[in-house]
Motif scaffolding. Sequence first.
Motif, PDB file in Angstrom:
ATOM      1  N   ARG A 129      -7.660   3.081   6.984  1.00  0.00           N
ATOM      2  CA  ARG A 129      -7.055   2.196   7.663  1.00  0.00           C
ATOM      3  C   ARG A 129      -5.708   2.042   6.866  1.00  0.00           C
ATOM      4  NH1 ARG A 129      -7.470  -2.880   7.066  1.00  0.00           N
ATOM      5  NH2 ARG A 129      -8.480  -3.318   6.079  1.00  0.00           N
ATOM      6  N   LEU A 130      -4.689   1.495   7.591  1.00  0.00           N
ATOM      7  CA  LEU A 130      -4.058   0.784   7.054  1.00  0.00           C
ATOM      8  C   LEU A 130      -3.568  -1.046   6.858  1.00  0.00           C
ATOM      9  CD1 LEU A 130      -0.571   2.181   9.183  1.00  0.00           C
ATOM     10  CD2 LEU A 130      -1.269   2.364   6.198  1.00  0.00           C
ATOM     11  N   LEU A 131      -3.635  -0.878   5.180  1.00  0.00           N
ATOM     12  CA  LEU A 131      -3.970  -2.461   4.923  1.00  0.00           C
ATOM     13  C   LEU A 131      -3.074  -3.368   5.392  1.00  0.00           C
ATOM     14  CD1 LEU A 131      -4.635  -1.687   0.800  1.00  0.00           C
ATOM     15  CD2 LEU A 131      -5.930  -1.827   2.315  1.00  0.00           C
ATOM     16  N   GLY A 132      -3.479  -4.544   5.848  1.00  0.00           N
ATOM     17  CA  GLY A 132      -2.412  -5.504   6.424  1.00  0.00           C
ATOM     18  C   GLY A 132      -1.388  -6.154   5.220  1.00  0.00           C
ATOM     19  N   TYR A 133      -1.064  -7.259   5.235  1.00  0.00           N
ATOM     20  CA  TYR A 133      -0.201  -7.536   4.947  1.00  0.00           C
ATOM     21  C   TYR A 133      -0.614  -8.393   3.793  1.00  0.00           C
ATOM     22  CZ  TYR A 133       4.214  -6.253   7.577  1.00  0.00           C
ATOM     23  OH  TYR A 133       5.133  -5.274   8.091  1.00  0.00           O
ATOM     24  N   ASP A 134      -1.276  -9.343   4.114  1.00  0.00           N
ATOM     25  CA  ASP A 134      -2.121 -10.027   2.948  1.00  0.00           C
ATOM     26  C   ASP A 134      -2.797  -9.639   2.269  1.00  0.00           C
ATOM     27  OD1 ASP A 134      -1.258 -12.741   4.092  1.00  0.00           O
ATOM     28  OD2 ASP A 134      -3.021 -12.998   5.254  1.00  0.00           O
ATOM     29  N   GLU A 135      -3.739  -8.443   2.379  1.00  0.00           N
ATOM     30  CA  GLU A 135      -4.146  -7.108   1.566  1.00  0.00           C
ATOM     31  C   GLU A 135      -2.944  -6.111  -0.196  1.00  0.00           C
ATOM     32  OE1 GLU A 135      -7.594  -5.649   4.026  1.00  0.00           O
ATOM     33  OE2 GLU A 135      -5.762  -5.194   4.768  1.00  0.00           O
ATOM     34  N   ILE A 136      -2.397  -6.115   1.381  1.00  0.00           N
ATOM     35  CA  ILE A 136      -0.742  -5.823   0.078  1.00  0.00           C
ATOM     36  C   ILE A 136      -0.399  -6.972  -1.026  1.00  0.00           C
ATOM     37  CG2 ILE A 136       1.195  -5.189  -0.230  1.00  0.00           C
ATOM     38  CD1 ILE A 136      -0.300  -2.632   1.053  1.00  0.00           C
ATOM     39  N   LEU A 137      -0.182  -8.140  -0.178  1.00  0.00           N
ATOM     40  CA  LEU A 137      -0.027  -8.932  -1.460  1.00  0.00           C
ATOM     41  C   LEU A 137      -1.147  -9.220  -2.161  1.00  0.00           C
ATOM     42  CD1 LEU A 137       1.582 -11.522   1.183  1.00  0.00           C
ATOM     43  CD2 LEU A 137       2.929 -10.224  -0.665  1.00  0.00           C
ATOM     44  N   ALA A 138      -2.007  -8.890  -2.316  1.00  0.00           N
ATOM     45  CA  ALA A 138      -2.941  -9.236  -3.237  1.00  0.00           C
ATOM     46  C   ALA A 138      -3.590  -7.741  -4.355  1.00  0.00           C
ATOM     47  CB  ALA A 138      -4.548  -9.373  -2.583  1.00  0.00           C
ATOM     48  N   ALA A 139      -2.844  -7.153  -3.509  1.00  0.00           N
ATOM     49  CA  ALA A 139      -2.783  -6.373  -3.955  1.00  0.00           C
ATOM     50  C   ALA A 139      -1.445  -5.690  -5.429  1.00  0.00           C
ATOM     51  CB  ALA A 139      -2.998  -4.189  -3.301  1.00  0.00           C
ATOM     52  N   VAL A 140      -0.845  -6.588  -4.934  1.00  0.00           N
ATOM     53  CA  VAL A 140       0.562  -6.024  -5.564  1.00  0.00           C
ATOM     54  C   VAL A 140       0.334  -7.412  -6.650  1.00  0.00           C
ATOM     55  CG1 VAL A 140       3.067  -6.782  -5.876  1.00  0.00           C
ATOM     56  CG2 VAL A 140       2.461  -5.513  -4.429  1.00  0.00           C
ATOM     57  N   GLU A 141       0.272  -8.728  -6.275  1.00  0.00           N
ATOM     58  CA  GLU A 141      -0.765  -9.224  -7.533  1.00  0.00           C
ATOM     59  C   GLU A 141      -1.205  -8.816  -8.410  1.00  0.00           C
ATOM     60  OE1 GLU A 141      -0.314 -12.799  -9.495  1.00  0.00           O
ATOM     61  OE2 GLU A 141       0.685 -12.686  -7.566  1.00  0.00           O
ATOM     62  N   ARG A 142      -2.661  -7.841  -8.211  1.00  0.00           N
ATOM     63  CA  ARG A 142      -3.543  -7.380  -9.143  1.00  0.00           C
ATOM     64  C   ARG A 142      -2.813  -6.397  -9.577  1.00  0.00           C
ATOM     65  NH1 ARG A 142      -6.254  -6.714  -4.825  1.00  0.00           N
ATOM     66  NH2 ARG A 142      -6.277  -4.417  -4.668  1.00  0.00           N
ATOM     67  N   GLU A 143      -1.651  -6.014  -9.570  1.00  0.00           N
ATOM     68  CA  GLU A 143      -1.067  -4.384 -10.316  1.00  0.00           C
ATOM     69  C   GLU A 143      -0.135  -5.110 -10.956  1.00  0.00           C
ATOM     70  OE1 GLU A 143      -0.905  -1.254  -9.853  1.00  0.00           O
ATOM     71  OE2 GLU A 143      -2.782  -0.879  -8.493  1.00  0.00           O
ATOM     72  N   GLY A 200      -2.989   0.733  -1.706  1.00  0.00           N
ATOM     73  CA  GLY A 200      -2.654  -1.157  -2.269  1.00  0.00           C
ATOM     74  C   GLY A 200      -2.051  -0.444  -3.876  1.00  0.00           C
ATOM     75  N   ALA A 201      -2.642   0.602  -4.296  1.00  0.00           N
ATOM     76  CA  ALA A 201      -2.116   0.955  -5.737  1.00  0.00           C
ATOM     77  C   ALA A 201      -0.554   1.534  -5.581  1.00  0.00           C
ATOM     78  CB  ALA A 201      -2.717   2.202  -6.119  1.00  0.00           C
ATOM     79  N   VAL A 202       0.416   0.838  -6.551  1.00  0.00           N
ATOM     80  CA  VAL A 202       1.606   0.605  -6.880  1.00  0.00           C
ATOM     81  C   VAL A 202       1.745   2.190  -7.055  1.00  0.00           C
ATOM     82  CG1 VAL A 202       3.152  -0.536  -7.979  1.00  0.00           C
ATOM     83  CG2 VAL A 202       1.637  -1.425  -7.726  1.00  0.00           C
ATOM     84  N   GLN A 203       2.840   2.907  -6.525  1.00  0.00           N
ATOM     85  CA  GLN A 203       2.246   4.520  -6.786  1.00  0.00           C
ATOM     86  C   GLN A 203       3.838   4.785  -7.723  1.00  0.00           C
ATOM     87  OE1 GLN A 203       0.449   6.011  -3.142  1.00  0.00           O
ATOM     88  NE2 GLN A 203       2.892   6.216  -3.524  1.00  0.00           N
ATOM     89  N   GLY A 204       4.493   3.673  -7.999  1.00  0.00           N
ATOM     90  CA  GLY A 204       6.147   3.771  -8.623  1.00  0.00           C
ATOM     91  C   GLY A 204       7.129   2.922  -8.515  1.00  0.00           C
TER      92      GLY A 204
END
Length: 178
Positions: free
Chosen positions: A66-80, A120-124
């Motif tokens: 499933r596609l991640l929600g915006y809150d999950e994307i924000l958390a993933a970017v903060e981690r990366e 949520g991984a930053v690919q580039g």
Amino acid sequence: MGVSGTVARKNSSARLWFVVHGWLALPIWAFLFIVCLTGSIATVSQEIVWLADPAVRANAPAADARLLGYDEILAAVEREVPGARVRFIARPVKSIFALTVSVTRPDGSTGTLYVNPYTGAVQGEQGEFDFRDFVRALHGWLLVPFNDGFSLGWYLVSALSIPLLGSLITGIVVYKRF
């Protein structure tokens, strides 16, 4: 003056319209070709970037992912990218494309990240001026820079509509039976 006089006048009028039609198109054909070609390429520029740059591709880890929600994307970017402030998230229409996330880093620099919408991984990271921006700028304003909000290229591309309209009208008059 009979029927032949009317036909002769009609033929000379059609010939005049044909000459006007030809002269409107002749001087601008190369310019029009460049604008049309870059416009055609611009419509598929996102797909071309997708083919050329693996970081733009969003591969689902499983068929039922499933596609991640915006809150999950924000958390993933903060981690990366710790401390980065997200300015905006753009979700492409097709799920095969990575999200583009614009961030401001703690040092004040900005960047646009490609984030996988499934993991949520930053690919580039997108460059400042990528192929898509180049083609759209070439199509829209011929890469002529904006000075004080004014670009001569933008006005040249826009002014191309006047001879195109004239060519359309004279073409309709000349080729009525088309």
